[in-house]
Design a protein around this motif. Sequence first.
Motif, PDB file in Angstrom:
ATOM      1  N   ILE A 135      66.905  37.089  57.206  1.00 23.37           N
ATOM      2  CA  ILE A 135      66.210  37.601  58.386  1.00 23.37           C
ATOM      3  C   ILE A 135      66.507  39.090  58.527  1.00 23.37           C
ATOM      4  O   ILE A 135      67.564  39.552  58.114  1.00 23.37           O
ATOM      5  CB  ILE A 135      66.647  36.805  59.644  1.00 23.37           C
ATOM      6  N   ARG A 136      65.548  39.807  59.046  1.00 19.48           N
ATOM      7  CA  ARG A 136      65.746  41.239  59.281  1.00 19.48           C
ATOM      8  C   ARG A 136      66.028  41.478  60.750  1.00 19.48           C
ATOM      9  O   ARG A 136      65.532  40.749  61.623  1.00 19.48           O
ATOM     10  CB  ARG A 136      64.508  42.021  58.851  1.00 19.48           C
ATOM     11  N   GLN A 137      66.806  42.520  61.010  1.00 20.24           N
ATOM     12  CA  GLN A 137      67.111  42.884  62.379  1.00 20.24           C
ATOM     13  C   GLN A 137      65.799  43.038  63.140  1.00 20.24           C
ATOM     14  O   GLN A 137      64.854  43.640  62.659  1.00 20.24           O
ATOM     15  CB  GLN A 137      67.924  44.193  62.392  1.00 20.24           C
ATOM     16  N   GLY A 138      65.743  42.454  64.330  1.00 24.04           N
ATOM     17  CA  GLY A 138      64.554  42.533  65.168  1.00 24.04           C
ATOM     18  C   GLY A 138      63.600  41.362  65.042  1.00 24.04           C
ATOM     19  O   GLY A 138      62.700  41.218  65.866  1.00 24.04           O
ATOM     20  N   GLU A 139      63.793  40.503  64.043  1.00 25.35           N
ATOM     21  CA  GLU A 139      62.917  39.334  63.909  1.00 25.35           C
ATOM     22  C   GLU A 139      63.309  38.255  64.918  1.00 25.35           C
ATOM     23  O   GLU A 139      64.487  38.083  65.241  1.00 25.35           O
ATOM     24  CB  GLU A 139      62.985  38.761  62.484  1.00 25.35           C
ATOM     25  N   ALA A 140      62.309  37.530  65.401  1.00 28.38           N
ATOM     26  CA  ALA A 140      62.515  36.495  66.419  1.00 28.38           C
ATOM     27  C   ALA A 140      63.389  35.358  65.891  1.00 28.38           C
ATOM     28  O   ALA A 140      63.206  34.899  64.762  1.00 28.38           O
ATOM     29  CB  ALA A 140      61.169  35.935  66.864  1.00 28.38           C
TER      30      ALA A 140
END
Length: 150
Positions: A97-102
């Motif tokens: 997951i990337r920073q900022g993803e829900a």
Amino acid sequence: MPTTVHAPLAGVVRALAEVPDPVFAAAMVGPGLAIDPTGAGRVTATAPVSGVVSALHPHAFVVVTAEGRGVLVHLGIDTVQLRGAGFTVHARRHQEIRQGEAVVTWRPGEVAAGGRSAWCPVVALDAAAVTELVAPSSDVAAGAPLLLWA
């Protein structure tokens, strides 16, 4: 290499020592800050760092960076008692997951109306210390830098 931990949601920053839970207040799992969420409607908590979702429950999740640093986001206090009611999970365990993803959508107002604190501890697991980038009692936007883990 330092790790920047971003706010998983918008709200008012609170000192971890003020969290109405002795484990978080004493920083037993690590240092950090808490966020009192803005708004009572649906709020989506996002990944505070890029990495892998190593633990995932409707009320809490951990993302571990490539450097092995785990960041815990706990949505409210004593929300495990809700058994997932009112939470919608958007990620899955072991997902990159990337920073900022829900990660999880929930309703802090419903948590508070049920007599629980909606404050969200954001903790650097097992860290010796972190630098607070936002002072307690200040507003923070979702995705803004919150902590620096040196």
